[in-house]
Design a protein around this motif. Sequence first.
Motif, mmCIF file in Angstrom:
data_model
loop_
_atom_site.group_PDB
_atom_site.id
_atom_site.type_symbol
_atom_site.label_atom_id
_atom_site.label_comp_id
_atom_site.label_asym_id
_atom_site.label_seq_id
_atom_site.Cartn_x
_atom_site.Cartn_y
_atom_site.Cartn_z
ATOM 1 N N ASP A 1 69.768 44.409 44.815
ATOM 2 C CA ASP A 1 68.887 45.116 43.903
ATOM 3 C C ASP A 1 67.527 45.243 44.554
ATOM 4 O O ASP A 1 66.570 44.607 44.170
ATOM 5 C CB ASP A 1 68.815 44.360 42.569
ATOM 6 C CG ASP A 1 68.026 45.133 41.520
ATOM 7 O OD1 ASP A 1 67.864 46.341 41.708
ATOM 8 O OD2 ASP A 1 67.574 44.523 40.536
ATOM 9 N N HIS B 1 60.894 47.384 40.518
ATOM 10 C CA HIS B 1 60.813 47.759 39.112
ATOM 11 C C HIS B 1 59.836 48.913 38.951
ATOM 12 O O HIS B 1 58.811 49.005 39.633
ATOM 13 C CB HIS B 1 60.362 46.555 38.281
ATOM 14 C CG HIS B 1 60.576 46.744 36.807
ATOM 15 N ND1 HIS B 1 59.693 47.442 36.017
ATOM 16 C CD2 HIS B 1 61.577 46.347 35.987
ATOM 17 C CE1 HIS B 1 60.130 47.453 34.769
ATOM 18 N NE2 HIS B 1 61.273 46.802 34.723
ATOM 19 N N ARG C 1 58.934 37.640 36.914
ATOM 20 C CA ARG C 1 60.310 38.082 36.671
ATOM 21 C C ARG C 1 60.579 39.475 37.259
ATOM 22 O O ARG C 1 61.694 39.763 37.697
ATOM 23 C CB ARG C 1 60.586 38.137 35.162
ATOM 24 C CG ARG C 1 60.658 36.792 34.466
ATOM 25 C CD ARG C 1 60.750 37.020 32.960
ATOM 26 N NE ARG C 1 60.987 35.802 32.213
ATOM 27 C CZ ARG C 1 61.052 35.752 30.888
ATOM 28 N NH1 ARG C 1 60.887 36.861 30.187
ATOM 29 N NH2 ARG C 1 61.262 34.604 30.264
ATOM 30 N N THR D 1 70.317 54.037 32.433
ATOM 31 C CA THR D 1 70.617 52.863 31.631
ATOM 32 C C THR D 1 69.569 52.705 30.534
ATOM 33 O O THR D 1 68.433 53.176 30.680
ATOM 34 C CB THR D 1 70.622 51.589 32.497
ATOM 35 O OG1 THR D 1 69.286 51.381 33.022
ATOM 36 C CG2 THR D 1 71.612 51.716 33.653
ATOM 37 N N HIS E 1 67.757 50.211 29.775
ATOM 38 C CA HIS E 1 66.582 49.515 30.290
ATOM 39 C C HIS E 1 65.665 50.491 31.036
ATOM 40 O O HIS E 1 64.431 50.482 30.851
ATOM 41 C CB HIS E 1 67.016 48.373 31.210
ATOM 42 C CG HIS E 1 65.910 47.432 31.574
ATOM 43 N ND1 HIS E 1 65.095 47.620 32.667
ATOM 44 C CD2 HIS E 1 65.464 46.304 30.977
ATOM 45 C CE1 HIS E 1 64.212 46.654 32.736
ATOM 46 N NE2 HIS E 1 64.409 45.832 31.721
ATOM 47 N N THR F 1 63.967 41.513 26.197
ATOM 48 C CA THR F 1 64.624 41.758 27.499
ATOM 49 C C THR F 1 63.802 42.698 28.386
ATOM 50 O O THR F 1 64.310 43.175 29.400
ATOM 51 C CB THR F 1 66.023 42.371 27.295
ATOM 52 O OG1 THR F 1 65.891 43.596 26.561
ATOM 53 C CG2 THR F 1 66.928 41.423 26.524
ATOM 54 N N THR G 1 61.486 42.246 30.548
ATOM 55 C CA THR G 1 61.304 41.823 31.940
ATOM 56 C C THR G 1 62.477 40.997 32.451
ATOM 57 O O THR G 1 62.345 40.255 33.419
ATOM 58 C CB THR G 1 60.001 41.015 32.089
ATOM 59 O OG1 THR G 1 60.040 39.880 31.209
ATOM 60 C CG2 THR G 1 58.782 41.864 31.751
ATOM 61 N N SER G 2 63.627 41.114 31.801
ATOM 62 C CA SER G 2 64.798 40.373 32.256
ATOM 63 C C SER G 2 65.904 41.354 32.624
ATOM 64 O O SER G 2 65.786 42.562 32.400
ATOM 65 C CB SER G 2 65.291 39.420 31.168
ATOM 66 O OG SER G 2 65.962 40.128 30.142
ATOM 67 N N SER G 3 66.992 40.840 33.157
ATOM 68 C CA SER G 3 68.118 41.691 33.536
ATOM 69 C C SER G 3 69.168 41.764 32.441
ATOM 70 O O SER G 3 70.188 42.432 32.608
ATOM 71 C CB SER G 3 68.766 41.151 34.822
ATOM 72 O OG SER G 3 69.178 39.811 34.628
#
Length: 466
Positions: free
Chosen positions: A11, A15, A44, A204, A206, A286, A288-290
């Motif tokens: 990945d 971001h 993160r 997605t 996100h 979520t 700043t998370s996967s």
Amino acid sequence: MPAAPPEATQDSTPHALLAFLHSQSQTTLTRLYQRPSSCLSMFRLLGPLERQLIMNLLWLDSAVPAQTMSAWVTQEGRKMYDNALVSLSKLHILSSSPVKLALNTTFKSSLRHAIVGGGTSGSFGVPAEPDRKHPPPSIETLDAYALERWETILHYMVSSGSGRFPARPSQGVLLLLQRSGLMTNMHGSALQITSSGFQFLLHTPHAQLWELLLQYLHMAEERQMDLVEVLSFLFMLSTMELGRDYSVEHLSGTQTAMLEDLRDYGIIWQRKASSRRFNPTRLATTLTSSAPPLPTAGNSSGSHQAQGFIVLETNYRLYAYTDNPLQTAVLNLFVTLKSRFPNLVVGAITRESVKKALANGITANQIISYLTTHAHPQMRKNKPLLPVTVQDQIRLWELEKNRMQSREGYLYTEFASQADYEYVLEYAKKLDVVLWENALRRCFFGSVEGHSNIRGFIERRSAGNV
């Protein structure tokens, strides 16, 4: 320091928010780093190598010679290491000194605080006092609310404001969709989805959420909102606990004003607009998370869809095991739908359906990527996953579209003689403005830029001045 582990390279795309933060001043970022929750959220968002560098420097009281740190880097990892240093420097997390490496003192202090705890700053939100009369909503209620608000936005985009869906987003959301270029107002009519909007629907959840939030950040200044307060509130929400009540008493004026906007996006839930407490939804926690920002079980976007719901055959027939109207609407962007049953939609990928998608700005690679991402678990046993014939044909249809290009210009015809035609054509060629010519019919097509010169030349020749 060794090269990044294998999983770090899977990945490697930074971001979307980091590019926006790179453009901010050191003063703005240092103000942001005064809040422990912001520093933890930033940590993160960074890549694995950047996080490793920060942890190596976090508990040191003095700077480390850059030469000492680079001695641990393998030759293969040198480029990744240099890129990580540049990224951290742009974010003003790392000092820009080429001799010694040290963390920004404000960032270091706040991140330490976030890790070890302590203090009463309220950076991670202030839990509200228990209310027996109004207990906090269940996680299922929050998930249903977030899904309903978010899908309202996507449904409106798919329908291009035609009113086929009963719910309509708020004016604030519609303005955001316009300013982000996802929808446009054509000649005073209802909002119409743009090519960027069609592409947006294939991303997605996100990525979709952050695309809208980035536009929200770009609009903060013209709305006279403090950008640092906006960012810090989003970061605060990302560190909150799902299903817990939080008080609005300690929020700033900018953050209190944001509550209405975030309700419209489904990011927070409030019993009523005047309530003195709020609950973050899964969209918020979520950020700043996967983890997936929308629920993956117990609703129309069930777990089978999270795993994949599309079966594609070599004869271009497509079976989608879904009863979600939004999923069906997205498929309709590039699939000719033929039959609908409970939990099943049947269609086919045709030349016409793909051409329609291409005309709306969706690329062949995006179609293939969507089919791959949402492929049914049974299809994942195939190698390759999607039929090669179907992939190749979708790309060929795209090449077929790109083979013809349109250009504005002028057609010059009806010349009195072959000599006149050749004389004017030669002049146009010297100007390098000829796009097409046909000697048999004595005509040629010239670009818009060269029209005034060619017209003047013809007029002078007709008057006998050439």
